[in-house]
Structure formats: C-alpha cells, structure tokens
Design a protein around this motif. Structure first.
Motif, PDB file in Angstrom:
ATOM      1  N   VAL A   1       0.531  -0.736   0.382  1.00  0.00           N
ATOM      2  CA  VAL A   1      -0.166  -0.314   0.206  1.00  0.00           C
ATOM      3  C   VAL A   1       0.958   1.167  -0.141  1.00  0.00           C
ATOM      4  CG1 VAL A   1      -2.116   1.056   1.049  1.00  0.00           C
ATOM      5  CG2 VAL A   1      -1.551  -1.520   1.317  1.00  0.00           C
ATOM      6  N   ALA A   2       0.699   1.973  -0.774  1.00  0.00           N
ATOM      7  CA  ALA A   2       0.802   3.489  -0.947  1.00  0.00           C
ATOM      8  C   ALA A   2       0.341   5.095  -0.465  1.00  0.00           C
ATOM      9  CB  ALA A   2       1.871   4.067  -2.351  1.00  0.00           C
ATOM     10  N   LEU A   3       0.905   5.704   0.095  1.00  0.00           N
ATOM     11  CA  LEU A   3      -0.086   7.006   0.333  1.00  0.00           C
ATOM     12  C   LEU A   3       1.000   7.786  -0.849  1.00  0.00           C
ATOM     13  CD1 LEU A   3       0.952   7.267   4.222  1.00  0.00           C
ATOM     14  CD2 LEU A   3      -1.120   6.278   2.541  1.00  0.00           C
ATOM     15  N   SER A   4       0.008   8.521  -1.816  1.00  0.00           N
ATOM     16  CA  SER A   4      -0.410   9.537  -2.599  1.00  0.00           C
ATOM     17  C   SER A   4      -0.416  10.842  -1.582  1.00  0.00           C
ATOM     18  CB  SER A   4      -1.061   9.717  -3.651  1.00  0.00           C
ATOM     19  OG  SER A   4      -1.996   9.379  -2.878  1.00  0.00           O
ATOM     20  N   ARG A   5      -0.326  11.335  -0.425  1.00  0.00           N
ATOM     21  CA  ARG A   5      -0.081  12.096  -0.336  1.00  0.00           C
ATOM     22  C   ARG A   5       0.846  12.571   0.778  1.00  0.00           C
ATOM     23  NH1 ARG A   5      -5.810  13.842   1.243  1.00  0.00           N
ATOM     24  NH2 ARG A   5      -4.530  14.999   3.765  1.00  0.00           N
ATOM     25  N   GLU A   6       1.852  13.638   0.501  1.00  0.00           N
ATOM     26  CA  GLU A   6       2.948  13.951   1.653  1.00  0.00           C
ATOM     27  C   GLU A   6       2.545  13.689   3.767  1.00  0.00           C
ATOM     28  OE1 GLU A   6       4.111  18.714   1.311  1.00  0.00           O
ATOM     29  OE2 GLU A   6       5.459  16.977  -0.402  1.00  0.00           O
ATOM     30  N   ASP A   7       1.702  14.374   3.604  1.00  0.00           N
ATOM     31  CA  ASP A   7       1.366  14.283   5.105  1.00  0.00           C
ATOM     32  C   ASP A   7       0.831  13.318   5.618  1.00  0.00           C
ATOM     33  OD1 ASP A   7      -1.069  15.016   2.939  1.00  0.00           O
ATOM     34  OD2 ASP A   7      -2.196  15.831   5.234  1.00  0.00           O
ATOM     35  N   LEU A   8       0.582  12.411   4.977  1.00  0.00           N
ATOM     36  CA  LEU A   8      -0.046  10.846   4.991  1.00  0.00           C
ATOM     37  C   LEU A   8       0.952   9.814   5.522  1.00  0.00           C
ATOM     38  CD1 LEU A   8      -2.970  10.210   2.538  1.00  0.00           C
ATOM     39  CD2 LEU A   8      -3.144  12.256   5.159  1.00  0.00           C
ATOM     40  N   PHE A   9       0.797   9.148   6.562  1.00  0.00           N
ATOM     41  CA  PHE A   9       1.158   8.222   7.053  1.00  0.00           C
ATOM     42  C   PHE A   9       0.409   7.155   7.903  1.00  0.00           C
ATOM     43  CE2 PHE A   9       3.527  12.489   7.654  1.00  0.00           C
ATOM     44  CZ  PHE A   9       4.765  12.252   7.651  1.00  0.00           C
ATOM     45  N   PHE A  10       1.724   5.923   7.779  1.00  0.00           N
ATOM     46  CA  PHE A  10       0.983   4.772   8.144  1.00  0.00           C
ATOM     47  C   PHE A  10       1.211   5.052   9.810  1.00  0.00           C
ATOM     48  CE2 PHE A  10       1.631   3.350   3.465  1.00  0.00           C
ATOM     49  CZ  PHE A  10       0.074   2.877   3.696  1.00  0.00           C
ATOM     50  N   ALA A  11       0.522   4.371  10.433  1.00  0.00           N
ATOM     51  CA  ALA A  11       0.471   4.393  11.871  1.00  0.00           C
ATOM     52  C   ALA A  11       0.918   2.711  12.575  1.00  0.00           C
ATOM     53  CB  ALA A  11      -0.350   4.735  12.897  1.00  0.00           C
ATOM     54  N   VAL A  12       1.974   2.457  13.233  1.00  0.00           N
ATOM     55  CA  VAL A  12       2.521   1.082  13.291  1.00  0.00           C
ATOM     56  C   VAL A  12       2.512   0.924  14.799  1.00  0.00           C
ATOM     57  CG1 VAL A  12       3.445   0.937  11.820  1.00  0.00           C
ATOM     58  CG2 VAL A  12       4.859   1.503  12.648  1.00  0.00           C
TER      59      VAL A  12
ATOM     60  N   GLY B   1      -5.142  -0.246  12.914  1.00  0.00           N
ATOM     61  CA  GLY B   1      -6.363   0.134  12.335  1.00  0.00           C
ATOM     62  C   GLY B   1      -7.051   1.188  12.702  1.00  0.00           C
ATOM     63  N   ASP B   2      -8.229   2.417  12.316  1.00  0.00           N
ATOM     64  CA  ASP B   2      -8.193   2.881  12.806  1.00  0.00           C
ATOM     65  C   ASP B   2      -8.822   3.359  14.692  1.00  0.00           C
ATOM     66  OD1 ASP B   2     -11.082   1.947  12.056  1.00  0.00           O
ATOM     67  OD2 ASP B   2     -11.776   3.613  11.457  1.00  0.00           O
ATOM     68  N   ASP B   3      -9.605   1.958  14.629  1.00  0.00           N
ATOM     69  CA  ASP B   3     -10.400   1.382  16.225  1.00  0.00           C
ATOM     70  C   ASP B   3      -9.237   1.571  17.072  1.00  0.00           C
ATOM     71  OD1 ASP B   3      -9.810  -0.443  14.928  1.00  0.00           O
ATOM     72  OD2 ASP B   3     -11.817  -1.020  16.238  1.00  0.00           O
ATOM     73  N   TYR B   4      -7.622   1.300  16.592  1.00  0.00           N
ATOM     74  CA  TYR B   4      -6.947   0.942  17.791  1.00  0.00           C
ATOM     75  C   TYR B   4      -7.372   1.892  18.990  1.00  0.00           C
ATOM     76  CZ  TYR B   4      -2.329  -0.201  20.014  1.00  0.00           C
ATOM     77  OH  TYR B   4      -1.836   0.022  20.637  1.00  0.00           O
ATOM     78  N   PHE B   5      -6.735   3.117  19.267  1.00  0.00           N
ATOM     79  CA  PHE B   5      -6.846   3.280  21.008  1.00  0.00           C
ATOM     80  C   PHE B   5      -8.130   3.101  21.647  1.00  0.00           C
ATOM     81  CE2 PHE B   5      -4.215   6.460  18.288  1.00  0.00           C
ATOM     82  CZ  PHE B   5      -2.828   5.993  18.889  1.00  0.00           C
TER      83      PHE B   5
ATOM     84  N   LYS C   1     -10.365  -0.853   9.245  1.00  0.00           N
ATOM     85  CA  LYS C   1     -10.356   0.549   8.234  1.00  0.00           C
ATOM     86  C   LYS C   1      -8.383   0.723   8.774  1.00  0.00           C
ATOM     87  CE  LYS C   1     -11.157   4.773   6.721  1.00  0.00           C
ATOM     88  NZ  LYS C   1     -12.012   6.270   6.894  1.00  0.00           N
ATOM     89  N   LEU C   2      -7.064   1.496   8.039  1.00  0.00           N
ATOM     90  CA  LEU C   2      -6.322   1.461   8.087  1.00  0.00           C
ATOM     91  C   LEU C   2      -6.193   2.533   9.360  1.00  0.00           C
ATOM     92  CD1 LEU C   2      -4.328   0.707   5.178  1.00  0.00           C
ATOM     93  CD2 LEU C   2      -3.933  -0.795   6.822  1.00  0.00           C
ATOM     94  N   PHE C   3      -4.674   2.833   9.885  1.00  0.00           N
ATOM     95  CA  PHE C   3      -4.998   4.182  10.949  1.00  0.00           C
ATOM     96  C   PHE C   3      -4.434   4.722   9.411  1.00  0.00           C
ATOM     97  CE2 PHE C   3      -5.129   6.041  15.069  1.00  0.00           C
ATOM     98  CZ  PHE C   3      -4.731   7.644  14.342  1.00  0.00           C
TER      99      PHE C   3
ATOM    100  N   SER D   1      -7.194  10.654   9.514  1.00  0.00           N
ATOM    101  CA  SER D   1      -7.860  11.331   8.459  1.00  0.00           C
ATOM    102  C   SER D   1      -8.316  10.073   7.697  1.00  0.00           C
ATOM    103  CB  SER D   1      -7.027  11.823   6.773  1.00  0.00           C
ATOM    104  OG  SER D   1      -7.260  11.389   6.145  1.00  0.00           O
ATOM    105  N   GLU D   2      -9.899  10.469   8.231  1.00  0.00           N
ATOM    106  CA  GLU D   2     -11.265   9.334   7.479  1.00  0.00           C
ATOM    107  C   GLU D   2     -11.240   9.450   6.520  1.00  0.00           C
ATOM    108  OE1 GLU D   2     -11.948   7.751   9.709  1.00  0.00           O
ATOM    109  OE2 GLU D   2     -12.395   8.095  11.736  1.00  0.00           O
ATOM    110  N   GLU D   3     -11.596  10.599   4.775  1.00  0.00           N
ATOM    111  CA  GLU D   3     -11.461  10.478   4.506  1.00  0.00           C
ATOM    112  C   GLU D   3     -10.553  11.115   3.883  1.00  0.00           C
ATOM    113  OE1 GLU D   3     -13.865   8.869   2.554  1.00  0.00           O
ATOM    114  OE2 GLU D   3     -14.951   8.884   4.623  1.00  0.00           O
ATOM    115  N   SER D   4      -9.156  10.180   3.518  1.00  0.00           N
ATOM    116  CA  SER D   4      -7.773  10.985   2.874  1.00  0.00           C
ATOM    117  C   SER D   4      -7.668  10.967   1.702  1.00  0.00           C
ATOM    118  CB  SER D   4      -6.610  10.366   3.189  1.00  0.00           C
ATOM    119  OG  SER D   4      -6.462   8.927   2.981  1.00  0.00           O
TER     120      SER D   4
END
Length: 273
Positions: free
Chosen positions: A99-110, A142-146, A184-186, A215-218
């Motif tokens: 999976v790649a991110l096309s915007r520079e301000d986005l990141f995956f959380a691990v 995932g986006d519900d991790y916390f 859903k990915l965080f 970012s819900e709708e990145s």
C-alpha cells in the motif's frame, strides 16, 4: 593570526556533517518510503542582509562596519536541518498487501515496543497469527486501535483483500465472490511535519501525540503499489563529490595557515632578531 585556520577547520567540520547526511541518503536510496535529509549551512552575508534593518547600528558608521566585519569572519556552521517529505515514485507490485500513500502529509500508524510510531513504508505482510505487520514485524494499526487496542487480522480463508482510497479494507466472504468490510487502516496526518523525528527502521516519532490526526477521507491510499525513496541518487553523488572537494580545499587552507604562513612569520622574526 590563526583566524583563517579556525574558520577553515570549522568549515571542514560543517562539510563532514554534510558527508554524513549525504551518505545516509545514498544508503537509503532503495528504502521504501524513505525521505531525503538536508542541511543548511549558515550564509552570514545573507543573514546580515535579511536582518540589517532590525540591527541597532545605522548604515555607513564605524559600528556597522565593525559588526559586518565580525559577522563575515565567523566560521561557517550548520544552522538548520530538514527532511524533504515530497512523495517518491510509485512502483507497481500488484501485491494486495502493498500500500502506498499519494500525499506527503499522510502516514501509516504502527505499534512498536517504544509506542505508536509513523511510517511511509507500506510494504506489509502477514504474521504467523494472521496480523497485518511491517517487514520489521511491527503491527499495523486500524483506525479504532486507541479504542479497541486491537490490530488488523485476517483469516486463512481471506484469499482476496481489497483496500480502497481511504484505507477501508474488504475481504472475501468464504466460498463467495462477495466482499465484506474488515477494519480500516489508521491513516495519520500531522499538522506540522517539522515536529516529526526520524528513528530507526524508517519510523517517525511524534512527541506531542495531540498533533496526530486520523484522516477519515484521505483519498490518498493506493493498493498494489509501494512508494520508493525520494532520494535522487545522481544529485546526491554530485553533492558528495562537491563536498569532498570542499573538504580538500579547507584542508589545504589549514595547511597553508598553520605551516607556510607560520614558517614565513618565524623566519621573518628570526631575521629581525
């Protein structure tokens, strides 16, 4: 008398720091999602011209001339460092876990032993337990991790995995071509990228987690691709050659100051004596 020597020595130290940074960039030219680091060497003429109106000294005075002379004789030094977060080239792999991110301000959380970290490397895989992890074994959140404190898991029957542009994961219903929602990915965004600190394993640390936003709708998630390093190898090699030449020049200047000029001064003093 040794002002030139000290300035040359300081200039050489600044170039050594540049070499370290350039070498690290070159070492990561094939690292997925790596972002190029750069240094800013102090340019005292530029700094003086930008700030001269704020100085207490008036133009065309002895005090102003003394200030300018002192400023210009200061040794060059590293005054700032920054990371270029521009998006690297996208390489198609057709791997459903890439999976790649096309915007520079986005990141995956691990999840790491040191806490939650961010990364741009979306070359994921599955652990023996079926959890989505990075190549280093860090659990992808995932986006519900916390809320749930759980990661993203797949069963052995999930033969098809689709991820949409917002990071929503879909898996096939066993024995059917129909798809159902998984987690859903965080997809994290940071309000100011300057607050990110690089760590090992291509990770970023954020001291103030309040700056981390989900970012819900990145619209920036691309499945089947990996983002390559944004380091330009040719440009880095050019900078490396240039920096090595500057080191040689500073070394020659130091040798001239310490040996030739001192020798000449001693011989002149000896003749007068």
């Amino acid at each position: 008398m040794q002002t030139g020597y000290y300035s040359s020595a300081a200039g050489m130290v600044a170039q050594f720091n540049r070499i370290d940074t350039i070498s690290n960039n070159l070492a990561n030219v094939n690292t997925n999602g790596f972002k190029e680091d750069n240094l800013v060497v102090g340019d005292f003429m530029r700094l003086y011209q930008e700030k001269r109106d704020a100085l207490p000294n008036e133009d065309n005075t002895k005090d102003a001339a003394k200030f300018l002379n002192r400023t210009m004789t200061k040794a060059p030094q590293i005054v700032d460092e920054y990371t270029d977060f521009s998006v690297g080239n996208m390489q198609k792999t057709s791997n459903q876990l890439d999976v790649a991110l096309s915007r520079e301000d986005l990141f995956f959380a691990v999840k790491t032993p040191q806490g939650v970290r961010l990364t741009r490397d979306g070359s994921f895989t599955l652990s023996d337990e079926g959890k989505l992890v990075t190549k280093e074994g860090y659990e992808v959140l995932g986006d519900d991790y916390f809320e749930s404190k759980e990661g993203i898991e797949f069963s052995t029957l999930d033969s098809t995995i689709n991820i949409d542009k917002n990071g929503q994961i879909y898996t096939n219903i066993p024995g059917s071509a129909k798809m159902t929602e998984n987690k859903k990915l965080f997809i994290a965004s940071v309000d100011d990228l300057r607050y990110l600190q690089k760590e090992g394993d291509n990770l970023y640390k954020l001291d103030d987690m309040s700056r981390l936003e989900k970012s819900e709708e990145s619209g920036g998630v691309v499945q089947g691709f990996v983002e390559k390093s944004n380091v330009n190898a040719v440009n880095m090699m050019t900078q490396l050659i240039e920096t090595n030449r500057l080191v040689e020049m500073y070394q020659k200047a130091m040798d001239t100051q310490m040996n030739e000029m001192n020798k000449d001064a001693i011989e002149k003093i000896a003749r007068k004596a």
